[in-house]
Write an enzyme that holds these catalytic residues in place. Sequence first.
Site, mmCIF file in Angstrom:
data_model
loop_
_atom_site.group_PDB
_atom_site.id
_atom_site.type_symbol
_atom_site.label_atom_id
_atom_site.label_comp_id
_atom_site.label_asym_id
_atom_site.label_seq_id
_atom_site.Cartn_x
_atom_site.Cartn_y
_atom_site.Cartn_z
ATOM 1 N N PHE A 1 -1.978 16.225 4.522
ATOM 2 C CA PHE A 1 -2.171 15.526 3.259
ATOM 3 C C PHE A 1 -0.866 15.566 2.461
ATOM 4 C CE2 PHE A 1 -3.793 14.386 -0.862
ATOM 5 C CZ PHE A 1 -4.700 13.383 -0.532
ATOM 6 N N GLU B 1 0.834 -1.209 0.000
ATOM 7 C CA GLU B 1 0.000 0.000 0.000
ATOM 8 C C GLU B 1 0.865 1.254 0.000
ATOM 9 O OE1 GLU B 1 -2.517 1.669 -0.394
ATOM 10 O OE2 GLU B 1 -4.312 0.941 0.603
ATOM 11 N N ASP B 2 0.266 2.360 -0.402
ATOM 12 C CA ASP B 2 0.997 3.632 -0.349
ATOM 13 C C ASP B 2 0.942 4.238 1.054
ATOM 14 O OD1 ASP B 2 -1.745 4.221 -0.544
ATOM 15 O OD2 ASP B 2 -1.514 5.737 -2.103
ATOM 16 N N ARG C 1 1.704 12.213 -8.555
ATOM 17 C CA ARG C 1 2.149 10.839 -8.312
ATOM 18 C C ARG C 1 3.613 10.652 -8.716
ATOM 19 N NH1 ARG C 1 -2.299 7.644 -7.072
ATOM 20 N NH2 ARG C 1 -4.235 8.094 -8.184
ATOM 21 N N ASP D 1 -4.193 5.492 6.317
ATOM 22 C CA ASP D 1 -4.712 6.724 6.903
ATOM 23 C C ASP D 1 -5.745 6.325 7.964
ATOM 24 O OD1 ASP D 1 -5.096 9.516 7.043
ATOM 25 O OD2 ASP D 1 -6.718 9.456 5.595
HETATM 26 P P1 IMP Z 1 -7.790 4.987 4.373
HETATM 27 O O1 IMP Z 1 -8.876 4.054 3.949
HETATM 28 O O2 IMP Z 1 -8.325 6.208 5.077
HETATM 29 O O3 IMP Z 1 -6.690 4.317 5.176
HETATM 30 O O4 IMP Z 1 -7.193 5.622 3.070
HETATM 31 C C1 IMP Z 1 -6.293 4.984 2.292
HETATM 32 C C2 IMP Z 1 -6.164 5.623 0.941
HETATM 33 O O5 IMP Z 1 -6.476 7.026 0.943
HETATM 34 C C3 IMP Z 1 -4.716 5.526 0.502
HETATM 35 O O6 IMP Z 1 -4.467 4.311 -0.169
HETATM 36 C C4 IMP Z 1 -4.560 6.760 -0.361
HETATM 37 O O7 IMP Z 1 -4.921 6.475 -1.684
HETATM 38 C C5 IMP Z 1 -5.523 7.764 0.225
HETATM 39 N N1 IMP Z 1 -4.822 8.720 1.135
HETATM 40 C C6 IMP Z 1 -4.918 8.790 2.472
HETATM 41 N N2 IMP Z 1 -4.137 9.771 2.970
HETATM 42 C C7 IMP Z 1 -3.517 10.332 1.915
HETATM 43 C C8 IMP Z 1 -2.558 11.398 1.774
HETATM 44 O O8 IMP Z 1 -2.089 12.057 2.731
HETATM 45 N N3 IMP Z 1 -2.157 11.668 0.500
HETATM 46 C C9 IMP Z 1 -2.621 10.986 -0.585
HETATM 47 N N4 IMP Z 1 -3.501 9.982 -0.504
HETATM 48 C C10 IMP Z 1 -3.951 9.651 0.740
HETATM 49 MG MG MG Z 2 -5.545 8.106 -3.758
#
Ligand code: IMP
Ligand code: MG
Length: 177
Positions: free
Chosen positions: A151, A98-99, A164, A102
């Site tokens: 962010f 994963e990237d 990206r 959050d």
């Molecule tokens: P989660 O479900 O809230 O954990 O969100 C995960 C996804 O939200 C990640 O795979 C990202 O694509 C996106 N995301 C969450 N935080 C950021 C950020 O700070 N920058 C860019 N994308 C984010």
């Molecule tokens: Mg995204």
Amino acid sequence: MKTRFDEIIVEENQIRSRISELAAQISADYQGKDPLLVCVLKGAVFFMADLAREITVPCELDFMAVSSYGSATDSSGVVRILKDLDANIEGRNVMIVEDIIDSGLTLSYLRKNLHARNPASVEVCSLLTKPSRRKVDIACKYVGFEVPDKFVVGFGLDYMEKYRNLRFIAVLPEEDS
Ligand code: IMP
Ligand code: MG
């Protein structure tokens, strides 16, 4: 390009050396286990490409695309699979790549979904984590960097599909948000 970003969170050389460390750890832990690396599109593409090339045990790559309903900067936890795996993962050692974690909602859904297919194991390797934002507890064995509650973009992470391709990770500039 770099001058537009006031707050660089992780520099290119830091990313490179951390990826080498993670790959060494994974290679040691997965001796004889032929892991299947599952890249979560699109954010994890560069991370997975670099990580996989540093891993020294035999491994395979697969890709998944999910969409999480929500705003540009917040996910809702309602996840839809846009592209599923090609591989049958029954009995396989799966590593979700994963990237960023959050809220943890996307990953928590993905984990459950993959677990239901009877893999031998499922672990997570995430380039970034934002622990202060967590809504669900998620075990992530391999993490690159902890980032503050801001962010961030670059190295695969986007804001409305932009940034990206940055080689570093930076806070989204004010003028964009
Ligand atoms: P989660 O479900 O809230 O954990 O969100 C995960 C996804 O939200 C990640 O795979 C990202 O694509 C996106 N995301 C969450 N935080 C950021 C950020 O700070 N920058 C860019 N994308 C984010
Ligand atoms: Mg995204």
